[in-house]
Design a protein around this motif. Sequence first.
Motif, PDB file in Angstrom:
ATOM      1  N   VAL A 167      60.580  43.936  17.669  1.00 40.81           N
ATOM      2  CA  VAL A 167      59.488  45.037  17.862  1.00 40.81           C
ATOM      3  C   VAL A 167      57.978  44.924  17.353  1.00 40.81           C
ATOM      4  N   PHE A 168      57.137  45.438  18.224  1.00 37.27           N
ATOM      5  CA  PHE A 168      55.770  45.496  17.765  1.00 37.27           C
ATOM      6  C   PHE A 168      55.625  47.136  17.869  1.00 37.27           C
ATOM      7  N   ASP A 169      55.036  47.791  16.663  1.00 35.62           N
ATOM      8  CA  ASP A 169      54.515  49.117  16.706  1.00 35.62           C
ATOM      9  C   ASP A 169      53.129  49.239  17.262  1.00 35.62           C
ATOM     10  N   SER A 170      52.732  50.437  17.254  1.00 35.01           N
ATOM     11  CA  SER A 170      51.674  50.778  17.924  1.00 35.01           C
ATOM     12  C   SER A 170      50.399  50.246  17.128  1.00 35.01           C
ATOM     13  N   ALA A 171      50.566  49.797  15.773  1.00 32.48           N
ATOM     14  CA  ALA A 171      49.523  48.813  15.053  1.00 32.48           C
ATOM     15  C   ALA A 171      49.507  47.626  15.367  1.00 32.48           C
ATOM     16  N   GLY A 172      50.536  47.088  16.087  1.00 33.76           N
ATOM     17  CA  GLY A 172      50.746  45.738  16.276  1.00 33.76           C
ATOM     18  C   GLY A 172      51.680  44.895  15.198  1.00 33.76           C
ATOM     19  N   ASN A 173      52.046  45.546  14.325  1.00 29.06           N
ATOM     20  CA  ASN A 173      52.975  45.198  13.228  1.00 29.06           C
ATOM     21  C   ASN A 173      54.465  44.676  13.985  1.00 29.06           C
ATOM     22  N   GLU A 174      54.879  43.475  13.557  1.00 29.63           N
ATOM     23  CA  GLU A 174      55.883  42.894  14.023  1.00 29.63           C
ATOM     24  C   GLU A 174      57.238  43.308  13.153  1.00 29.63           C
ATOM     25  N   HIS A 175      58.368  43.688  13.888  1.00 26.44           N
ATOM     26  CA  HIS A 175      59.449  44.108  13.102  1.00 26.44           C
ATOM     27  C   HIS A 175      60.854  43.385  13.712  1.00 26.44           C
ATOM     28  N   ASN A 176      61.315  42.673  12.862  1.00 23.00           N
ATOM     29  CA  ASN A 176      62.683  41.748  13.400  1.00 23.00           C
ATOM     30  C   ASN A 176      63.831  42.589  12.854  1.00 23.00           C
ATOM     31  N   LEU A 177      64.713  43.023  13.551  1.00 24.97           N
ATOM     32  CA  LEU A 177      65.661  43.866  13.189  1.00 24.97           C
ATOM     33  C   LEU A 177      66.961  43.349  14.057  1.00 24.97           C
ATOM     34  N   PRO A 178      67.974  43.400  13.023  1.00 27.25           N
ATOM     35  CA  PRO A 178      69.379  43.001  13.509  1.00 27.25           C
ATOM     36  C   PRO A 178      70.081  44.242  14.265  1.00 27.25           C
ATOM     37  N   VAL A 179      70.692  43.998  15.152  1.00 25.86           N
ATOM     38  CA  VAL A 179      71.567  44.883  15.772  1.00 25.86           C
ATOM     39  C   VAL A 179      72.919  44.763  16.219  1.00 25.86           C
ATOM     40  N   ASP A 180      73.955  45.655  15.938  1.00 27.06           N
ATOM     41  CA  ASP A 180      75.180  45.373  16.392  1.00 27.06           C
ATOM     42  C   ASP A 180      75.344  45.153  17.850  1.00 27.06           C
ATOM     43  N   ALA A 181      76.090  44.216  18.251  1.00 29.81           N
ATOM     44  CA  ALA A 181      76.289  44.182  19.842  1.00 29.81           C
ATOM     45  C   ALA A 181      77.130  45.493  20.044  1.00 29.81           C
ATOM     46  N   GLY A 182      76.684  46.145  21.430  1.00 27.47           N
ATOM     47  CA  GLY A 182      77.655  47.268  21.873  1.00 27.47           C
ATOM     48  C   GLY A 182      76.446  48.585  21.414  1.00 27.47           C
ATOM     49  N   ALA A 183      75.478  48.375  20.452  1.00 25.09           N
ATOM     50  CA  ALA A 183      74.863  49.508  20.035  1.00 25.09           C
ATOM     51  C   ALA A 183      73.939  49.866  21.223  1.00 25.09           C
ATOM     52  N   ALA A 184      73.111  51.100  21.161  1.00 24.62           N
ATOM     53  CA  ALA A 184      71.983  51.155  22.220  1.00 24.62           C
ATOM     54  C   ALA A 184      70.743  50.748  21.415  1.00 24.62           C
ATOM     55  N   LEU A 185      69.826  50.115  22.152  1.00 25.57           N
ATOM     56  CA  LEU A 185      68.707  49.415  21.621  1.00 25.57           C
ATOM     57  C   LEU A 185      67.866  50.557  20.986  1.00 25.57           C
ATOM     58  N   MET A 186      68.012  51.500  21.423  1.00 22.47           N
ATOM     59  CA  MET A 186      67.289  52.673  20.623  1.00 22.47           C
ATOM     60  C   MET A 186      67.661  53.033  19.098  1.00 22.47           C
ATOM     61  N   GLU A 187      68.860  52.901  18.724  1.00 26.02           N
ATOM     62  CA  GLU A 187      69.496  52.937  17.401  1.00 26.02           C
ATOM     63  C   GLU A 187      68.822  52.193  16.166  1.00 26.02           C
ATOM     64  N   PRO A 188      68.449  50.876  16.405  1.00 29.01           N
ATOM     65  CA  PRO A 188      67.742  50.096  15.447  1.00 29.01           C
ATOM     66  C   PRO A 188      66.176  50.473  15.389  1.00 29.01           C
ATOM     67  N   LEU A 189      65.623  51.003  16.424  1.00 29.27           N
ATOM     68  CA  LEU A 189      64.428  51.612  16.357  1.00 29.27           C
ATOM     69  C   LEU A 189      64.052  52.790  15.701  1.00 29.27           C
ATOM     70  N   ARG A 190      65.281  53.757  15.931  1.00 25.82           N
ATOM     71  CA  ARG A 190      65.262  54.808  15.229  1.00 25.82           C
ATOM     72  C   ARG A 190      65.593  54.947  13.890  1.00 25.82           C
ATOM     73  N   ASP A 191      66.457  54.112  13.311  1.00 31.52           N
ATOM     74  CA  ASP A 191      66.866  53.745  12.179  1.00 31.52           C
ATOM     75  C   ASP A 191      65.772  53.210  11.425  1.00 31.52           C
ATOM     76  N   ALA A 192      64.611  52.394  11.930  1.00 29.62           N
ATOM     77  CA  ALA A 192      63.771  52.027  11.273  1.00 29.62           C
ATOM     78  C   ALA A 192      62.284  52.897  11.237  1.00 29.62           C
ATOM     79  N   GLY A 193      62.658  53.962  11.970  1.00 33.35           N
ATOM     80  CA  GLY A 193      61.398  54.803  11.922  1.00 33.35           C
ATOM     81  C   GLY A 193      60.476  54.674  12.760  1.00 33.35           C
ATOM     82  N   LEU A 194      60.783  53.477  13.790  1.00 30.40           N
ATOM     83  CA  LEU A 194      59.855  53.534  14.817  1.00 30.40           C
ATOM     84  C   LEU A 194      59.553  54.337  15.826  1.00 30.40           C
ATOM     85  N   ILE A 195      60.598  55.031  16.088  1.00 34.79           N
ATOM     86  CA  ILE A 195      60.710  56.085  17.284  1.00 34.79           C
ATOM     87  C   ILE A 195      61.405  57.333  16.763  1.00 34.79           C
TER      88      ILE A 195
END
Length: 106
Positions: free
Chosen positions: A6-34
């Motif tokens: 994920v690239f945030d609005s400042a262009g910073n790259e975030h590499n996040l693990p996600v459980d299969a079956g989760a909504a893609l929104m969840e790791p973004l929210r949990d990382a404080g990106l949205i």
Amino acid sequence: MPKITVFDSAGNEHNLPVDAGAALMEPLRDAGLIEATCGGAASCGTCHIYLRDDWVTKTGARTEDEGYMLEGLEDLVEVKDVSRLACQITVSDELDGISMDIAPQI
Ligand code: FES
């Protein structure tokens, strides 16, 4: 476990693990990106992302509610062909490596 980039609005790259079956929104929210203020009901638009590369072809079609929400965002932010609401995408092993930009927040 699939990983996403994920690239945030400042262009910073975030590499996040996600459980299969989760909504893609969840790791973004949990990382404080949205904010994901509606909790995944496709009614707030704060999980708007732009998918990179050809990932949009691998995530399936937009849901009906998602299409309406993105239409509603058009007056506020740029909505692109690669725009999706992250809450409407379920992460699977096939989406390992998916990459995206966080769209401008409304
Ligand atoms: S979390 Fe609200 S539209 Fe996706």
